[in-house]
Design an enzyme around this catalytic site. Structure first.
Site, short mmCIF file in Angstrom:
data_model
loop_
_atom_site.label_atom_id
_atom_site.label_comp_id
_atom_site.label_asym_id
_atom_site.label_seq_id
_atom_site.Cartn_x
_atom_site.Cartn_y
_atom_site.Cartn_z
N ASP A 322 -14.93 47.99 73.39
CA ASP A 322 -13.85 47.18 72.84
C ASP A 322 -12.56 48.01 72.90
OD1 ASP A 322 -12.45 45.11 71.76
OD2 ASP A 322 -13.76 44.81 70.04
N TYR A 323 -11.46 47.34 72.60
CA TYR A 323 -10.12 47.90 72.75
C TYR A 323 -9.99 49.28 72.08
CZ TYR A 323 -5.17 46.84 73.62
OH TYR A 323 -3.89 46.80 74.10
#
Ligand code: BGC
Length: 781
Positions: A322-323
């Site tokens: 994820d980011y």
């Protein structure tokens, strides 16, 4: 106790050879060993593997594997790490500036595998040319975006779609969204979100299908099928990314990104089933979650990523972090620096790094010092290349710039409207307040969301939300009753304490036959990092409802929100409540369809509605405790200051008609546990459902089980089947379900994923909510 001791035989199997949950495969209840149920790969026209939807985890076909290996053999170490890098695009600055310039350079030098947040066929093609035409090997980029519940045509938020209890509804959104997004150059959506959650404070509950693993599994698989179709290389399809792996929906206190401490058996029985269903439906990719899982961040978790996802589930696509999730292993406190974070994440099974650059910065040195194995690096690269090949990107890296879809069409608007109406849940309807008659001569629309055209789009809406205003409830009502006098008064804002508008609102109601009060949350109140500690209606909206109630006029409250709210105060005041969620582009029309009876509401709650925040976590599938609630016994499990149980139970939803249940029957009253576990034996459950009212309507027929005595305490109920059916007045239908090993079995805390099917009695319930009464008994011998 006696019964427990009398259990002599317990059938065990490791999850490596067992389906964890009934997936959304064509025959969802068949307990086929995963390893024995591969999809049949056929070679499609573009030379990419074609899969039969939902036929089991995707399996590499020999031709693609040969291509992957050949390409891999030509790649330098830098190019390999390049494939593992995803950077974000900044749509505001456009090409030529800052981070976009860096992305172009990296693409041209073969140091980039993917970009997220870039849209527009022309812009995507421009960037793609750097990778395809300038880099040494010409490996195309894969463009990812959060296409969550619509792209140009906004559908209701995913939680609302959970309320449809209808896989076809979910598939339709995904198909429309895929077509629109693909025409804008997007290859890959970061959806569906498969996080089961018991936490309505957590804003991201809006992005999932609610609290139940079975419902979430069915709808997640349906969404994957909708985005990907039979072959995600086909025009108008997207590769899907099931997220967030895993446990993200169980954060302490509901606070986003917070610690998740979850037992192995809960992980396997509650959190993992939707992910397994997605893998079985052939999902292309998986996203790791921000949280820790029992102390080990999901991005560094070998147990969940490697042992479960790769080995048990047989997933052969790639995992994207994820980011900044890889970099965040440092603040998590498990990595000392970027190099350490890269070593842990890549070692555990995160193939592609989103935005942070620890792999690219440290990979080569880690490889040289033996802290990363070449075999694992090659595996990660192969996984990414495999998905790119399956997408047909090597054959068709560019998007047709003339084919970009410009706006929602009449047909996609119709889908959005039907979906929003299908998802609306009628919570309360005293004395048939609803539907309002078509002959209503005057109606007051009240409330801060009554004329809103923006908040209705909800969280994570696509670019369409900025360009195309949603149909407001006011507009929908005016169109539904063109001859009526419709007045509008906002009364107050969604937030704040200004009651200055109350008097005008009250006067408008007094001057009308009836009123609709449209209240709720803003889009920004749910979604990522949008956590509320108090989940009652924000601001003075509840007070507004109290004032309207004092007029004595009939009225309905329409709640528009991205989460289950605490509606205890509203229930006391309002004769009718329609929970319409954040309903998307056609929201106002859909709400009016239900208010005036064009559509008979058939949505059901995908989460329990709490009476108070202090009651959280409250969910239907809880364990019984040793002292279950007893109003006459102080020393039982309850609150002193709250009535027991939820405000509205999971599965609840009213209709303008009524339904009766009868004839609950099992194909066998007793069956051997061994036959269920090892022989794939199934028990058929049938129940007759009848429309006992005077209007046609939808009923969601729900099947629950309770394993009365087990070696590990089991939930008081578990949903194991549902079907949404439409019945005419007086019409009856027999609905059949099957129960097999996945339904009757459960997991232990064994990290190997032991699935037990134990002898004993099971109560089988059928009805219209998780509080269904009609039941029978099944005995496993
Ligand atoms: C979210 C993901 C999302 C990603 C890319 C993250 O902050 O947690 O769900 O897909 O951003 O936008």
């Amino acid at each position: 106790m006696a019964e427990n001791l009398s259990r002599r035989s317990v059938f065990r199997a490791s999850a490596g050879a067992a389906v964890l949950a009934s997936s959304a495969s064509a025959s969802p209840l068949v307990a086929t060993p995963a390893a024995a149920a591969p999809a049949v790969p056929q070679t499609g026209s573009a030379g990419v593997a074609r899969r039969t939807a939902a036929a089991g985890p995707a399996r590499p076909d020999a031709k693609t594997e040969r291509r992957v290996r050949k390409l891999l053999a030509r790649m330098t170490v830098e190019e390999k790490f390049g494939q593992l890098q995803q950077l974000t695009w900044n749509p505001d600055t456009g090409p030529g500036e800052g981070q976009n310039e860096a992305a172009r350079e990296a693409a041209a030098e073969g140091r980039l595998g993917s970009v997220l947040n870039i849209t527009g066929a022309k812009e995507c093609n421009e960037l793609q040319r750097y990778a395809v035409e300038e880099s040494r090997l010409g490996i195309p980029l894969i463009f990812g975006l959060d296409v969550i519940h619509g792209f140009l045509t906004t559908f209701p938020v995913p939680l609302a779609q959970g309320a449809s209890f209808d896989p076809d509804v979910v598939t339709r959104d995904a198909e429309v969204s895929a077509r629109e997004a693909a025409s804008w150059g997007v290859h890959w959506t970061f959806a569906p979100m498969a996080d089961v959650s018991h936490e309505p404070r957590w804003g991201r509950i809006a992005e999932g299908s609610g609290e139940d693993p079975y419902l979430t599994a069915q709808l997640t698989a349906a969404k994957v099928r909708g985005y990907q179709g039979e072959d995600y290389a086909a025009d108008g399809r997207l590769a899907a990314c099931v997220k967030h792996f895993v446990g993200y929906g169980f954060p302490e206190g509901g606070r986003d990104y917070n610690t998740v401490d979850i037992s192995e058996r809960r992980l396997r029985d509650m959190a993992l089933p939707p992910f397994k269903a997605a893998v079985d439906a052939g999902v292309a990719t998986v996203m790791a979650s921000f949280n820790t899982v029992n102390g080990v961040p999901a991005h560094a978790n070998r147990h969940t990523l490697s042992a479960i996802l790769h080995e048990e589930f047989g997933f052969d696509g790639f995992v994207v972090g994820d980011y900044n999730g890889v970099q965040e292993l440092i603040p998590h406190g498990v990595a000392a620096d970027g190099a350490d974070a890269a070593r842990l994440a890549l070692g555990a099974g995160v193939d592609m790094e989103m935005v942070s650059t620890t792999y690219a910065d440290n990979g080569k040195a880690l490889l040289e010092s033996g802290q990363i194995e070449l075999e694992r690096l090659d595996d990660a690269v192969a996984r990414i290349l495999r998905v790119k090949m399956r997408l047909g990107l090597f054959e068709k890296p560019y998007t047709d710039e003339d084919g970009e879809i410009a706006e929602p069409t009449a047909s996609t608007r119709r889908h959005a409207r039907e979906t929003a109406a299908a998802c609306a849940v009628l919570l309360k309807n005293e004395e048939h307040t609803l539907p309002f008659g078509k002959d209503t001569s005057s109606l007051a629309v009240i409330g801060p969301l009554g004329d809103d055209t923006q908040e209705l789009h909800g969280t994570w809406a696509g670019p369409g939300a900025r360009k195309f205003p949603a149909v407001s409830v006011l507009e929908g009502v005016k169109k539904a009753v063109p001859d009526a006098k419709v007045t509008f008064a906002r009364g107050c804002d969604v937030t704040g304490d200004d009651t200055g508008g109350f008097a005008k609102a009250v006067a408008a109601v007094q001057a009308s036959d009836a009123a609709v009060v449209v209240v709720g949350e803003k889009a920004s109140h749910s979604g990522e990092a949008a956590v509320r500690s108090d989940i009652t209606l924000p601001g003075v909206q509840e007070e507004l409802i109290r004032r309207i109630a004092k007029t004595g006029k009939p009225f309905a409250v329409v709640v528009l929100a991205g989460r289950p709210l605490v509606l205890s105060g509203v229930v006391k005041q309002a004769p009718a409540i329609l929970n319409a969620w954040h309903p998307g582009l056609e929201g106002g029309n859909a709400v009016a369809d239900v208010l005036f009876g064009k559509v008979n509401p058939g949505g059901r709650l995908p989460t329990t509605y709490p009476r108070a925040v202090g009651q959280l976590a409250v969910y239907y599938g809880h364990e019984n405790t040793g002292r279950p609630y007893n109003p006459d016994d102080k020393y039982t499990s309850k609150y002193l200051d709250l009535p027991h149980g939820p405000l509205f139970p999971f599965g609840h939803g009213l209709s303008y008609t009524t339904f009766g249940y009868s004839g609950l029957e099992l194909s066998e009253k007793s069956v051997s546990a061994r036959a269920v576990r090892e022989g794939g034996a199934k028990v058929e459950v049938k129940v007759k459902v009848e429309n006992t009212g005077r209007r046609a309507g939808d009923e969601v027929v729900q099947l629950y089980i309770r394993d009365k005595v087990a070696s590990i305490a089991q939930p008081v109920r578990r949903l194991r089947g549902f079907e949404r059916i439409t019945l005419k007045p007086g019409e009856g239908r027999t609905v059949a379900f099957e129960l097999g090993a996945d339904d009757l079995g459960f997991h232990t805390n064994d990290p190997q994923g032991e699935l037990l099917v134990e002898p004993g009695e099971f109560e089988i319930y059928a009805g219209g909510s998780s509080e269904a009464r009609l039941h029978t008994t099944l005995t496993l011998t």
